[in-house]
Scaffold this motif. Structure first.
Motif, PDB file in Angstrom:
ATOM      1  N   THR A   1       0.850  -1.192   0.000  1.00 31.16           N
ATOM      2  CA  THR A   1       0.000   0.000   0.000  1.00 31.16           C
ATOM      3  C   THR A   1       0.884   1.239   0.000  1.00 31.16           C
ATOM      4  O   THR A   1       1.628   1.488   0.958  1.00 31.16           O
ATOM      5  CB  THR A   1      -0.917   0.021   1.235  1.00 31.16           C
ATOM      6  N   ILE A   2       0.821   2.013  -1.064  1.00 33.61           N
ATOM      7  CA  ILE A   2       1.584   3.250  -1.149  1.00 33.61           C
ATOM      8  C   ILE A   2       0.808   4.357  -0.435  1.00 33.61           C
ATOM      9  O   ILE A   2      -0.300   4.706  -0.836  1.00 33.61           O
ATOM     10  CB  ILE A   2       1.841   3.663  -2.616  1.00 33.61           C
ATOM     11  N   LEU A   3       1.373   4.885   0.635  1.00 36.23           N
ATOM     12  CA  LEU A   3       0.738   5.996   1.350  1.00 36.23           C
ATOM     13  C   LEU A   3       1.214   7.340   0.831  1.00 36.23           C
ATOM     14  O   LEU A   3       0.421   8.270   0.661  1.00 36.23           O
ATOM     15  CB  LEU A   3       1.025   5.896   2.846  1.00 36.23           C
ATOM     16  N   LEU A   4       2.511   7.448   0.584  1.00 37.60           N
ATOM     17  CA  LEU A   4       3.116   8.726   0.209  1.00 37.60           C
ATOM     18  C   LEU A   4       3.836   8.577  -1.129  1.00 37.60           C
ATOM     19  O   LEU A   4       4.611   7.645  -1.321  1.00 37.60           O
ATOM     20  CB  LEU A   4       4.108   9.161   1.293  1.00 37.60           C
ATOM     21  N   ASP A   5       3.565   9.502  -2.036  1.00 32.15           N
ATOM     22  CA  ASP A   5       4.179   9.458  -3.366  1.00 32.15           C
ATOM     23  C   ASP A   5       4.648  10.865  -3.719  1.00 32.15           C
ATOM     24  O   ASP A   5       3.833  11.763  -3.956  1.00 32.15           O
ATOM     25  CB  ASP A   5       3.162   8.950  -4.394  1.00 32.15           C
ATOM     26  N   CYS A   6       5.966  11.064  -3.711  1.00 31.91           N
ATOM     27  CA  CYS A   6       6.553  12.359  -4.051  1.00 31.91           C
ATOM     28  C   CYS A   6       7.132  12.289  -5.461  1.00 31.91           C
ATOM     29  O   CYS A   6       7.954  11.409  -5.754  1.00 31.91           O
ATOM     30  CB  CYS A   6       7.666  12.723  -3.062  1.00 31.91           C
TER      31      CYS A   6
ATOM     32  N   ASN B   1       9.939  19.693   5.260  1.00 33.01           N
ATOM     33  CA  ASN B   1       9.044  20.843   5.290  1.00 33.01           C
ATOM     34  C   ASN B   1       8.147  20.908   4.055  1.00 33.01           C
ATOM     35  O   ASN B   1       6.988  21.355   4.137  1.00 33.01           O
ATOM     36  CB  ASN B   1       9.842  22.136   5.436  1.00 33.01           C
ATOM     37  N   LEU B   2       8.659  20.458   2.927  1.00 35.34           N
ATOM     38  CA  LEU B   2       7.837  20.417   1.715  1.00 35.34           C
ATOM     39  C   LEU B   2       6.776  19.329   1.817  1.00 35.34           C
ATOM     40  O   LEU B   2       5.602  19.548   1.475  1.00 35.34           O
ATOM     41  CB  LEU B   2       8.715  20.170   0.484  1.00 35.34           C
ATOM     42  N   ILE B   3       7.176  18.160   2.302  1.00 37.38           N
ATOM     43  CA  ILE B   3       6.217  17.065   2.436  1.00 37.38           C
ATOM     44  C   ILE B   3       5.113  17.429   3.417  1.00 37.38           C
ATOM     45  O   ILE B   3       3.941  17.080   3.226  1.00 37.38           O
ATOM     46  CB  ILE B   3       6.941  15.776   2.879  1.00 37.38           C
ATOM     47  N   SER B   4       5.470  18.160   4.457  1.00 33.92           N
ATOM     48  CA  SER B   4       4.497  18.518   5.494  1.00 33.92           C
ATOM     49  C   SER B   4       3.668  19.744   5.153  1.00 33.92           C
ATOM     50  O   SER B   4       2.804  20.131   5.933  1.00 33.92           O
ATOM     51  CB  SER B   4       5.225  18.764   6.819  1.00 33.92           C
TER      52      SER B   4
ATOM     53  N   ASP C   1       8.084  24.542  -5.063  1.00 33.10           N
ATOM     54  CA  ASP C   1       8.101  25.270  -6.322  1.00 33.10           C
ATOM     55  C   ASP C   1       7.701  24.382  -7.492  1.00 33.10           C
ATOM     56  O   ASP C   1       7.234  24.877  -8.518  1.00 33.10           O
ATOM     57  CB  ASP C   1       9.494  25.846  -6.588  1.00 33.10           C
ATOM     58  N   SER C   2       7.920  23.088  -7.335  1.00 29.03           N
ATOM     59  CA  SER C   2       7.630  22.183  -8.439  1.00 29.03           C
ATOM     60  C   SER C   2       7.315  20.797  -7.900  1.00 29.03           C
ATOM     61  O   SER C   2       7.586  20.484  -6.736  1.00 29.03           O
ATOM     62  CB  SER C   2       8.836  22.098  -9.391  1.00 29.03           C
ATOM     63  N   GLY C   3       6.722  19.983  -8.766  1.00 29.28           N
ATOM     64  CA  GLY C   3       6.433  18.601  -8.411  1.00 29.28           C
ATOM     65  C   GLY C   3       5.075  18.425  -7.759  1.00 29.28           C
ATOM     66  O   GLY C   3       4.344  19.390  -7.500  1.00 29.28           O
ATOM     67  N   GLU C   4       4.756  17.150  -7.479  1.00 33.02           N
ATOM     68  CA  GLU C   4       3.472  16.792  -6.888  1.00 33.02           C
ATOM     69  C   GLU C   4       3.684  15.817  -5.734  1.00 33.02           C
ATOM     70  O   GLU C   4       4.624  15.020  -5.746  1.00 33.02           O
ATOM     71  CB  GLU C   4       2.556  16.137  -7.927  1.00 33.02           C
ATOM     72  N   ILE C   5       2.802  15.900  -4.749  1.00 37.39           N
ATOM     73  CA  ILE C   5       2.796  14.956  -3.629  1.00 37.39           C
ATOM     74  C   ILE C   5       1.400  14.338  -3.565  1.00 37.39           C
ATOM     75  O   ILE C   5       0.391  15.045  -3.614  1.00 37.39           O
ATOM     76  CB  ILE C   5       3.134  15.645  -2.296  1.00 37.39           C
ATOM     77  N   PHE C   6       1.371  13.004  -3.467  1.00 40.58           N
ATOM     78  CA  PHE C   6       0.107  12.286  -3.389  1.00 40.58           C
ATOM     79  C   PHE C   6       0.060  11.483  -2.090  1.00 40.58           C
ATOM     80  O   PHE C   6       1.065  10.913  -1.660  1.00 40.58           O
ATOM     81  CB  PHE C   6      -0.040  11.325  -4.575  1.00 40.58           C
ATOM     82  N   TYR C   7      -1.101  11.474  -1.483  1.00 41.11           N
ATOM     83  CA  TYR C   7      -1.346  10.678  -0.284  1.00 41.11           C
ATOM     84  C   TYR C   7      -2.496   9.717  -0.577  1.00 41.11           C
ATOM     85  O   TYR C   7      -3.603  10.154  -0.940  1.00 41.11           O
ATOM     86  CB  TYR C   7      -1.683  11.590   0.898  1.00 41.11           C
ATOM     87  N   CYS C   8      -2.214   8.421  -0.479  1.00 43.31           N
ATOM     88  CA  CYS C   8      -3.203   7.395  -0.824  1.00 43.31           C
ATOM     89  C   CYS C   8      -3.768   7.637  -2.223  1.00 43.31           C
ATOM     90  O   CYS C   8      -4.961   7.445  -2.475  1.00 43.31           O
ATOM     91  CB  CYS C   8      -4.318   7.351   0.203  1.00 43.31           C
ATOM     92  N   GLY C   9      -2.898   8.073  -3.135  1.00 42.29           N
ATOM     93  CA  GLY C   9      -3.288   8.261  -4.519  1.00 42.29           C
ATOM     94  C   GLY C   9      -3.945   9.580  -4.845  1.00 42.29           C
ATOM     95  O   GLY C   9      -4.201   9.879  -6.014  1.00 42.29           O
TER      96      GLY C   9
END
Length: 235
Positions: A2-7, A49-52, A58-66
């Motif tokens: 199960t992927i919880l965090l996807d940076c 700090n970016l994840i939280s 400035d760039s990129g995406e963070i996903f939580y549970c998809g």
């Protein structure tokens, strides 16, 4: 799995600074303990700090549970032990706990709270103000606050700072317990013994970039980690 965090390719550049965090990508699974190593200034705390969402990326995406991370993501699902103690120093341990429990609307009994304080030898200090505590006691209480709501993602920035060996063992036991319950834990430390003992996977951050990923099955030793940490290995 199960992927919880996807940076995905997250980055940050600060004004009036040459430092830049560049395109960091990794995933964190439920029950996984991921170590972050790198010299001071490499970008580990910036990444936390970016994840939280404490610092806008400035760039990129963070996903939580998809799902894409929004502003409300970390209100209930994340815990963060940072290098800054952010609670009220003039209030007691009990008063700070009462405040956090009320704000988070937590259903937690007094017995559970006392058991948690006992695990870290803080029960007898329950009525002491935070500004009367030693550095190690503050660090332990900061950890308690970060796990009080049983987060699914837990960020620990130098969690063993200021602790004696007995206190470190207590925190290690809790880290393993939370992972066994399905929490995804990201842990940074300069104490490579603890990284080697605790972590399933290690991210080596060098000058703002993800230079290498090491998993338990790679057969890396503490000496290998020391060489990486001291920039003596070519990446």
């Amino acid at each position: 799995m199960t992927i919880l965090l996807d940076c995905q390719n997250i980055g940050k550049k600060y004004d009036n600074s040459d430092f830049e965090l560049k395109k960091i990508s990794f995933q964190g699974e439920a029950g996984e303990i991921i170590g972050l190593i790198g010299q001071n200034g490499a970008g580990k705390t910036t990444l936390f700090n970016l994840i939280s969402n404490l610092t806008p990326r400035d760039s990129g995406e963070i996903f939580y549970c998809g799902e894409p991370v929004g502003t409300s993501f970390y209100r209930n699902d994340i815990g963060y032990l940072s290098d800054q103690f952010s609670l009220y120093s003039f209030l007691t341990i009990k008063e700070n706990l009462d405040f956090v429990i009320k704000v988070r609307h937590l259903a937690i009994s007094r017995e559970e709270i006392d058991d948690l304080l006992s695990d870290f030898n803080l029960l007898d200090a329950k009525y002491k103000a935070i500004n009367q505590l030693s550095k190690g006691m503050k660090q332990k209480f900061n950890f308690i606050i970060s796990i009080l709501h049983r987060p699914r993602v837990l960020l620990l920035d130098e969690p063993f700072d200021g602790l004696d060996p007995q206190q470190i063992r207590a925190m290690q036991e809790w880290i393993r317990r939370l992972a066994a319950e399905g929490t995804c834990i990201l842990l940074s430390s300069h104490i490579l013994d603890f990284i080697d003992q605790l972590c399933h996977r290690i991210l080596f951050i060098k000058k703002g970039q993800l230079a290498q990923v090491i998993s338990q099955v790679d057969g890396k030793t503490k000496k290998d980690l020391e060489l990486l940490f001291n920039d003596e290995v070519s990446n």
